[in-house]
Design a protein around this motif. Structure first.
Motif, PDB file in Angstrom:
ATOM      1  N   VAL A 234      -0.639  19.825 -34.549  1.00 48.19           N
ATOM      2  CA  VAL A 234      -0.678  21.218 -35.006  1.00 48.19           C
ATOM      3  C   VAL A 234      -2.105  21.620 -35.368  1.00 48.19           C
ATOM      4  N   ARG A 235      -2.349  22.906 -35.292  1.00 51.86           N
ATOM      5  CA  ARG A 235      -3.595  23.438 -35.833  1.00 51.86           C
ATOM      6  C   ARG A 235      -3.432  23.557 -37.349  1.00 51.86           C
ATOM      7  N   ASN A 236      -4.301  22.914 -38.069  1.00 49.80           N
ATOM      8  CA  ASN A 236      -4.227  22.898 -39.528  1.00 49.80           C
ATOM      9  C   ASN A 236      -4.195  24.313 -40.096  1.00 49.80           C
ATOM     10  N   GLU A 237      -5.084  25.161 -39.606  1.00 48.12           N
ATOM     11  CA  GLU A 237      -5.177  26.537 -40.110  1.00 48.12           C
ATOM     12  C   GLU A 237      -3.877  27.305 -39.877  1.00 48.12           C
ATOM     13  N   SER A 238      -3.251  27.110 -38.730  1.00 50.60           N
ATOM     14  CA  SER A 238      -2.018  27.838 -38.405  1.00 50.60           C
ATOM     15  C   SER A 238      -0.884  27.462 -39.342  1.00 50.60           C
ATOM     16  N   ILE A 239      -0.731  26.161 -39.580  1.00 54.80           N
ATOM     17  CA  ILE A 239       0.355  25.675 -40.436  1.00 54.80           C
ATOM     18  C   ILE A 239       0.174  26.151 -41.871  1.00 54.80           C
ATOM     19  N   LYS A 240      -1.048  26.043 -42.369  1.00 51.87           N
ATOM     20  CA  LYS A 240      -1.299  26.418 -43.767  1.00 51.87           C
ATOM     21  C   LYS A 240      -1.203  27.933 -43.955  1.00 51.87           C
ATOM     22  N   LYS A 241      -1.669  28.691 -42.973  1.00 52.15           N
ATOM     23  CA  LYS A 241      -1.577  30.159 -43.062  1.00 52.15           C
ATOM     24  C   LYS A 241      -0.122  30.607 -43.075  1.00 52.15           C
ATOM     25  N   ALA A 242       0.733  29.920 -42.312  1.00 47.08           N
ATOM     26  CA  ALA A 242       2.160  30.261 -42.254  1.00 47.08           C
ATOM     27  C   ALA A 242       2.941  29.700 -43.434  1.00 47.08           C
ATOM     28  N   GLY A 243       2.316  28.828 -44.226  1.00 46.98           N
ATOM     29  CA  GLY A 243       2.983  28.258 -45.394  1.00 46.98           C
ATOM     30  C   GLY A 243       4.112  27.303 -45.049  1.00 46.98           C
ATOM     31  N   ILE A 244       3.965  26.577 -43.949  1.00 43.81           N
ATOM     32  CA  ILE A 244       5.030  25.681 -43.492  1.00 43.81           C
ATOM     33  C   ILE A 244       4.863  24.292 -44.103  1.00 43.81           C
ATOM     34  N   ARG A 245       5.949  23.788 -44.654  1.00 45.64           N
ATOM     35  CA  ARG A 245       5.993  22.440 -45.213  1.00 45.64           C
ATOM     36  C   ARG A 245       7.267  21.747 -44.725  1.00 45.64           C
ATOM     37  N   PHE A 246       7.330  20.465 -44.923  1.00 40.93           N
ATOM     38  CA  PHE A 246       8.519  19.714 -44.562  1.00 40.93           C
ATOM     39  C   PHE A 246       9.560  19.829 -45.675  1.00 40.93           C
TER      40      PHE A 246
ATOM     41  N   PHE B   3       8.977  28.150 -35.288  1.00 42.50           N
ATOM     42  CA  PHE B   3       9.470  29.240 -34.445  1.00 42.50           C
ATOM     43  C   PHE B   3       9.717  30.499 -35.265  1.00 42.50           C
ATOM     44  N   ARG B   4      10.351  30.335 -36.404  1.00 42.46           N
ATOM     45  CA  ARG B   4      10.734  31.495 -37.213  1.00 42.46           C
ATOM     46  C   ARG B   4       9.531  32.183 -37.850  1.00 42.46           C
ATOM     47  N   LYS B   5       8.428  31.460 -37.998  1.00 41.84           N
ATOM     48  CA  LYS B   5       7.205  32.069 -38.522  1.00 41.84           C
ATOM     49  C   LYS B   5       6.332  32.644 -37.408  1.00 41.84           C
ATOM     50  N   GLY B   6       6.825  32.553 -36.169  1.00 41.92           N
ATOM     51  CA  GLY B   6       6.116  33.170 -35.065  1.00 41.92           C
ATOM     52  C   GLY B   6       4.987  32.348 -34.464  1.00 41.92           C
ATOM     53  N   LEU B   7       4.928  31.064 -34.784  1.00 39.41           N
ATOM     54  CA  LEU B   7       3.897  30.220 -34.194  1.00 39.41           C
ATOM     55  C   LEU B   7       4.224  29.925 -32.731  1.00 39.41           C
ATOM     56  N   LYS B   8       3.199  29.633 -31.960  1.00 40.16           N
ATOM     57  CA  LYS B   8       3.373  29.377 -30.528  1.00 40.16           C
ATOM     58  C   LYS B   8       3.410  27.874 -30.274  1.00 40.16           C
ATOM     59  N   LEU B   9       4.508  27.411 -29.653  1.00 41.75           N
ATOM     60  CA  LEU B   9       4.719  25.997 -29.394  1.00 41.75           C
ATOM     61  C   LEU B   9       4.678  25.726 -27.894  1.00 41.75           C
ATOM     62  N   TYR B  10       4.030  24.631 -27.525  1.00 43.76           N
ATOM     63  CA  TYR B  10       3.939  24.202 -26.138  1.00 43.76           C
ATOM     64  C   TYR B  10       4.240  22.709 -26.036  1.00 43.76           C
ATOM     65  N   THR B  11       4.685  22.283 -24.873  1.00 42.71           N
ATOM     66  CA  THR B  11       4.711  20.866 -24.540  1.00 42.71           C
ATOM     67  C   THR B  11       3.548  20.591 -23.601  1.00 42.71           C
ATOM     68  N   TYR B  12       3.130  19.306 -23.548  1.00 38.23           N
ATOM     69  CA  TYR B  12       1.961  18.947 -22.741  1.00 38.23           C
ATOM     70  C   TYR B  12       2.233  17.653 -21.992  1.00 38.23           C
ATOM     71  N   HIS B  13       1.862  17.656 -20.715  1.00 35.71           N
ATOM     72  CA  HIS B  13       2.165  16.549 -19.813  1.00 35.71           C
ATOM     73  C   HIS B  13       1.212  15.376 -20.056  1.00 35.71           C
ATOM     74  N   TYR B  14       1.502  14.597 -21.098  1.00 27.12           N
ATOM     75  CA  TYR B  14       0.672  13.434 -21.428  1.00 27.12           C
ATOM     76  C   TYR B  14       1.480  12.483 -22.312  1.00 27.12           C
ATOM     77  N   ILE B  15       1.357  11.182 -22.036  1.00 28.01           N
ATOM     78  CA  ILE B  15       2.024  10.162 -22.848  1.00 28.01           C
ATOM     79  C   ILE B  15       1.102   9.778 -23.998  1.00 28.01           C
ATOM     80  N   LEU B  16       1.497  10.145 -25.203  1.00 25.90           N
ATOM     81  CA  LEU B  16       0.677   9.930 -26.384  1.00 25.90           C
ATOM     82  C   LEU B  16       0.555   8.443 -26.744  1.00 25.90           C
ATOM     83  N   GLY B  17       1.639   7.702 -26.568  1.00 31.17           N
ATOM     84  CA  GLY B  17       1.642   6.288 -26.931  1.00 31.17           C
ATOM     85  C   GLY B  17       3.030   5.710 -26.821  1.00 31.17           C
ATOM     86  N   THR B  18       3.282   4.670 -27.607  1.00 28.15           N
ATOM     87  CA  THR B  18       4.566   3.971 -27.583  1.00 28.15           C
ATOM     88  C   THR B  18       5.096   3.811 -28.995  1.00 28.15           C
ATOM     89  N   THR B  19       6.344   4.170 -29.181  1.00 30.14           N
ATOM     90  CA  THR B  19       7.017   4.014 -30.472  1.00 30.14           C
ATOM     91  C   THR B  19       8.021   2.885 -30.386  1.00 30.14           C
TER      92      THR B  19
END
Length: 275
Positions: A147-159, A182-198
């Motif tokens: 996430v973009r730090n600024e976007s999350i904090k500006k929207a006041g989103i927490r877990f 979604f409800r705060k109007g942020l833009k979400l995308y998926t990206y074609h890349y394997i981040l790692g292994t869980t």
């Protein structure tokens, strides 16, 4: 480092860590903040390569509290959520930053991942690079979200601190986070890349599709889908019923019990005691 802030920082929810040995195990090549829950209160730092690792240890419990602690202390421009069982690809730092440059309108990007058991990859999820719709978003866990730090904090989103491992209800904090975005109007995308292994060898918060699982799902439905909860309960019963030994009737009883119990924050243990 840009303007005194790291371009990318991992926020890792951890348990019972005593040192920074996870840096090597996770193959970390960027700044990282460990929100660690253990039997002590402590703050330590470590410089490695050109990066900094920080660990804030508390006696609190609950994955939501842990992730919120990390968010409060985060200083990176891009934040990548993590669990301690994640092992990153060698080029993860560069590819995550590249994704945000390629998708300048994105507030949140969700990546692909390998899933391993007993040292072997048994499943891979690799999404396309595209804008994410809400009905597809609930399949993803927090550990593939940046996430973009600024976007999350500006929207006041927490877990939410009511849902997830160590909380009153044992699941749903990742889905709730995505729904908030979604409800705060942020833009979400998926990206074609394997981040790692869980690694999925051990889970500290999932005990199977038992009675508590369906009760907690019912509570989450009341919280997340106040209008469409009935349809969601039927969906959960059907989709996960094939993995459970519980009858269809019992699954629905538990889902409805959780749904009705949520306004008073009644846990499964309390529900059982009061039956």
């Amino acid at each position: 480092m840009r303007n005194g802030k790291p371009e990318l920082e991992i926020l890792c929810a951890a348990m019972h860590q005593k040192d920074f040995s996870k840096l090597k195990e996770m193959n970390v090549h960027c700044d990282i903040f460990y929100a660690n829950q253990a039997e002590r209160e402590e703050y330590v730092e470590l410089c490695f390569s050109d990066y900094k690792a920080r660990m804030f240890t508390t006696t609190e419990r609950g994955v939501g509290k842990n992730r919120n602690l990390a968010l409060e202390h985060a200083c990176g421009e891009i934040l990548l959520f993590a669990d301690e069982d994640m092992v990153y690809a060698e080029d993860a730092r560069e590819r995550v930053l590249q994704a945000f440059k390629q998708l300048p309108k994105a507030d949140i990007i969700i990546f692909g991942n390998h899933y391993a058991r007993n040292g072997r990859i048994y499943k891979t999820r690799l999404p396309k690079t595209e804008k994410l719709h809400v009905y597809k978003a609930m399949r993803y866990g927090t550990y593939v979200i940046a996430v973009r730090n600024e976007s999350i904090k500006k929207a006041g989103i927490r877990f939410s601190e009511l849902f997830g491992g160590g909380s009153i209800y044992s699941l749903g904090e990742d889905t709730d986070f995505i729904l908030q975005c979604f409800r705060k109007g942020l833009k979400l995308y998926t990206y074609h890349y394997i981040l790692g292994t869980t690694s999925k060898d051990v889970s500290t918060c999932f005990d199977g599709y038992n009675e508590k699982y369906f009760f907690d799902r019912g509570a989450f439905a009341r919280h997340a889908f106040p209008i469409s909860a009935p349809a969601y309960l039927i969906y959960v019963s059907r989709k996960f019923g094939r993995y459970s030994d519980l009858s269809r009737r019992r699954r629905m009883q538990l889902l409805i019990a959780g749904y009705r119990s949520y306004p008073k924050k009644i846990s499964y243990a309390m529900y059982q005691k009061n039956r």
